[in-house]
Every structure is written in structure tokens, then in C-alpha cells.
Design a protein around this motif. Structure first.
Motif, short mmCIF file in Angstrom:
data_model
loop_
_atom_site.label_atom_id
_atom_site.label_comp_id
_atom_site.label_asym_id
_atom_site.label_seq_id
_atom_site.Cartn_x
_atom_site.Cartn_y
_atom_site.Cartn_z
N THR A 74 0.84 -1.20 0.00
CA THR A 74 0.00 0.00 0.00
C THR A 74 0.87 1.25 0.00
O THR A 74 1.65 1.47 0.93
CB THR A 74 -0.93 0.03 1.23
OG1 THR A 74 -1.68 -1.19 1.28
CG2 THR A 74 -1.87 1.22 1.17
N SER A 75 0.75 2.05 -1.02
CA SER A 75 1.53 3.29 -1.10
C SER A 75 0.88 4.37 -0.25
O SER A 75 -0.32 4.33 0.06
CB SER A 75 1.64 3.74 -2.55
OG SER A 75 2.24 2.75 -3.35
N ASP A 76 1.67 5.36 0.15
CA ASP A 76 1.14 6.50 0.88
C ASP A 76 1.77 7.77 0.32
O ASP A 76 2.44 7.73 -0.72
CB ASP A 76 1.37 6.36 2.39
CG ASP A 76 2.85 6.22 2.75
OD1 ASP A 76 3.70 6.78 2.05
OD2 ASP A 76 3.16 5.53 3.76
N GLU A 77 1.58 8.89 1.00
CA GLU A 77 2.07 10.15 0.46
C GLU A 77 3.59 10.25 0.45
O GLU A 77 4.17 11.11 -0.24
CB GLU A 77 1.48 11.33 1.25
CG GLU A 77 1.96 11.44 2.70
CD GLU A 77 1.13 10.58 3.65
OE1 GLU A 77 1.27 10.78 4.88
OE2 GLU A 77 0.36 9.73 3.18
N ARG A 130 8.99 0.40 5.58
CA ARG A 130 8.36 1.65 5.14
C ARG A 130 8.95 2.83 5.92
O ARG A 130 9.26 3.89 5.36
CB ARG A 130 6.85 1.57 5.35
CG ARG A 130 6.07 2.81 4.89
CD ARG A 130 4.63 2.68 5.33
NE ARG A 130 4.00 1.48 4.77
CZ ARG A 130 3.36 1.45 3.61
NH1 ARG A 130 3.23 2.55 2.89
NH2 ARG A 130 2.82 0.33 3.16
N ASN A 134 11.07 6.03 4.48
CA ASN A 134 10.58 7.38 4.71
C ASN A 134 11.59 8.24 5.48
O ASN A 134 11.88 9.37 5.11
CB ASN A 134 9.25 7.33 5.47
CG ASN A 134 8.60 8.68 5.60
OD1 ASN A 134 8.77 9.56 4.76
ND2 ASN A 134 7.86 8.88 6.68
#
Length: 403
Positions: A74-77, A130, A134
Motif C-alpha cells: 500500500t503506497s502513501d504520500e 516503510r 521514509n
């Protein structure tokens, strides 16, 4: 009414007895740790019962934890996440979306789970990789290597090595905007074992031009010779990872033949012909005095050569990185080692850190005196622990400063 009350009291007493386990005084949030430990123990016991009944293999029962923890990519911003393949091996790829002034750093990560459990898509590992991507604005490759009992050594090593070697190609690094001088391999527990083995093998591989900048080993398993080290004795029944489970993982890594597990459980699996290897794991020379706690080193009891002839993997340095010579350690990259006081694998990390330093390798060794095996992954509800946040943040801090 009296009989019902008596049954209730007995059931409550049995439940309390099952849940309760002595927790070391210096561990924070002891009741939460106790419930986490009891949950793991319950799954392990159910898996053992299912195995005894012939319903499924013990490790397949434990894999229920992995299945329950799975999250899709699941990708995020901040990060784009995809499941793909590198060199025909499944990986979960994390690509930062934030702009970069130049080429990015990269981490190739190998999950733990005793070579039998786990996957890159587990909620705890997905969060860790993740977070790494980030916080470091780095490309992260998390490898889904093959698992025992379906696949035994060297399949797991071959998968992670194949992915790492593929990723280190200049054309691939360029495709993902990665600086070839800023690549690290990392892993926890069995993943730390694989990371250490990969780093060693790369030194011998003339086909690989790109050199690793660093390796990060989180409470790694590093040797198969002596399964009765002080930490194995002292922490045999501490939270999450017991001595019996470590023996089960080690033996299953090489074979499903129960004779190897039985020999390892009694620490009588090494043949006399391999006695020269014990110099590399002689804890009387490699551990600080405070970890020996008055214990006296005794010579190993040797076993039958038949097991080593049938399953030579447990004497292979690709499975036990502590077994290489001092000369083979020279040239390894910057190294981070995390060990936990209340961990069966504690002494493996201590011995490797000492041997690396003696070989001239720059080492940062963080020892968490209030932690147990697997602590880095306990940062999400309902198993969130303060020590998990602290150790994870320290690991990221080291990567940020050294990669």
C-alpha cells in the motif's frame, strides 16, 4: 452452584498459570510483555498439538502468525510500495516520493522468522521497512526468500544473495537512482544471519563490482556449533524466543529429520573432525566477564559424523557466519550489531562484534540491557512497546549517520 464456582476458579487458575511467566525486573511494561509472550506460546503450543495429531507441520502452524499479520502493498504520500521480483525472487520494493538532492541511499532488508516464518508483507516488517524508506529517503528492497520446511538451506541464502547481487548491478542502481557507494544489507534474527552471510560472500565474488557501505545486524543468529552458550542457558525460557524454539528453527533450516533436532537439543551434533571450528565460538575468549557470570567453559561433547555427512549445511559459513577465519572478516563494511540482554542469541552478536573489531572492521555494538528478542518489531498496537520504539529509532539513527 458450588461445582460451577469451583470449575470457574480452576479454569481461572489454569489460565493465570499459563499466562504468567517471570519477567526480568529491568523490562518495562512487564504485564504487556507477559501477554505478548503468552500469545506466542499459545500459538506455539497449538502448532505442536496440530503437528502431533498429524494435521500440519509444526512450522506451518506457526505460519498462522505470518498469515494473520499480512498486509498488501500500500503506497502513501511518502513512499510508493510494490510487490515485484528481482532475479526471479519476490521482493517488496519501497521507493520514496520526496525529492532528493542527489542519488539516494538503499537498504536491502531480510526479515526474521528462523528461516521458516515471516515475509516482507507482515504488518510489523512492512512498517519497519516503510519507516526506513521514509526516514532515510532511501530505496528499500525487502526480500521474500523461500522458507523451510518446504525449502532447506541453502535456498534461503541463495534467494537473498541473488537479489542483492542483482540489485548491486550499476544499471539497476541507476534505474532506481541509488548511489552505488551508499548501499547497506540489514536484517533481524534469521535475517541478520542472512545479511552477515551475504556481506561475507560478496567479498569473495569477483563478479560484483559494487561494494557494500554497511551491514546492520539486529540480534542475529550467527553460529550452529555451540547451542549451550551462557545466553542459551540464561535465557532458555525468556520472552518470545526460547532455546527449544531456536533449536527447532536451526534444525529445520537444514532438514526435517528429527535426529538433527535431537542432537542439537543435547548439543551433541558436531563431529570430532570439525573440532577446529570451535575456536571461532569459544565464548571463554570472546565474551566479556559480566556475561559469563561465573560459568566455566567446558570442552564440547562430540557427536556422530553421520549427521554432518548427511546435512553439511550446519557447518557451512553461509549458514553460520561466525565460522569464517579472521582473515575472511577483513574487508567487511561498517557494521551495526544490536544485542538484547534477555535473548538466547545475545552471545552470538557479542562474539561477532569482538571478532570483527579484532579484524579491523569498524563496529557499533548497541547492547539493550532491558530488551528481549524481536523487540524492534513491537511498535504497533496492540503489541506496542516503548523499548521497541527506542531500539528501532536507534537503528534508523545509525543508518542515517553511517549510510
Amino acid at each position: 452452584m458450588g461445582a460451577k464456582l469451583l470449575c470457574f476458579c480452576l479454569a481461572a487458575a489454569l489460565l493465570a498459570y499459563y499466562i504468567y511467566a517471570p519477567i526480568p525486573e529491568d523490562i518495562e511494561e512487564p504485564w504487556k510483555v507477559m501477554f505478548i509472550s503468552a500469545s506466542f506460546r499459545a500459538v506455539s503450543d497449538l502448532a505442536a498439538v496440530a503437528d502431533w495429531l498429524g494435521l500440519m507441520h509444526y512450522m506451518e502452524g506457526l505460519m498462522l502468525i505470518t498469515s494473520a499479520e499480512y498486509v498488501p502493498p500500500t503506497s502513501d504520500e511518502n513512499v510508493t510500495v510494490t510487490d515485484t521480483e528481482f532475479s526471479n525472487v519476490a521482493v517488496r520494493l519501497y521507493l520514496p516520493r520526496k525529492p532528493s538532492d542527489g542519488l539516494r541511499r538503499a537498504v536491502v532488508f531480510f526479515h526474521g522468522g528462523g528461516w521458516c516464518l515471516g515475509q516482507a508483507g507482515m504488518r510489523s516488517y512492512d512498517h519497519l521497512t516503510r519507516w526506513t524508506s521514509n526516514m532515510l529517503n532511501a530505496v528499500v528492497v525487502s526480500v521474500n526468500y523461500r522458507l523451510a520446511p518446504q525449502y532447506h538451506f541453502p535456498a534461503q541464502f541463495e534467494d537473498v544473495y541473488s537479489v542483492t547481487k542483482f540489485f548491486l548491478q550499476r544499471s539497476v542502481l541507476s534505474q532506481y537512482g541509488v548511489d552505488p557507494d551508499r548501499v547497506c544489507v540489514a536484517g533481524d534474527s534469521a535475517g541478520g544471519n542472512l545479511a552477515a552471510a551475504v556481506a561475507q560472500q560478496l567479498l569473495e565474488d569477483s563478479e560484483v563490482e559494487t561494494k557494500l557501505k554497511a551491514q546492520a545486524l539486529l540480534y542475529p543468529a550467527l553460529q550452529t556449533l555451540d547451542l549451550n552458550l551462557p545466553s542459551y542457558q540464561e535465557n532458555a525460557n525468556k520472552p518470545i524466543l526460547s532455546r527449544s524454539l531456536v533449536v527447532a528453527f536451526w534444525s529445520e533450516y537444514f532438514t526435517s529429520d528429527p535426529s538433527l533436532r535431537e542432537a542439537m537439543a543435547s548439543n551433541r551434533h558436531i563431529p570430532l573432525e570439525s573440532s577446529h571450528l570451535f575456536q571461532f565460538v569459544n565464548w571463554s575468549n570472546l565474551l566479556p566477564e559480566e556475561l559469563k557470570k561465573g560459568r566455566v567453559y567446558t570442552s564440547p561433547v562430540y557427536g556422530s559424523p553421520e549427521l554432518a555427512q548427511k546435512y553439511p549445511g550446519f557447518l557451512d559459513a553461509r549458514a553460520a557466519p561466525l565460522l569464517v577465519s579472521d582473515a575472511q572478516l577483513r574487508g567487511l563494511p561498517l557494521t551495526y550489531v544490536l544485542t538484547c540482554e534477555h535473548d538466547v542469541l545475545r552471545d552470538d552478536g557479542f562474539m561477532y562484534a569482538r571478532r570483527l573489531r579484532a579484524a579491523g572492521v569498524p563496529v557499533t555494538h548497541d547492547h539493550a540491557r532491558d530488551a528481549f528478542h524481536g523487540a524492534v518489531t513491537f511498535v504497533l498496537s496492540p503489541t506496542e512497546l516503548a523499548v521497541g520504539h527506542r531500539l528501532r529509532n536507534r537503528y534508523i539513527e545509525w543508518l542515517n549517520e553511517n549510510l
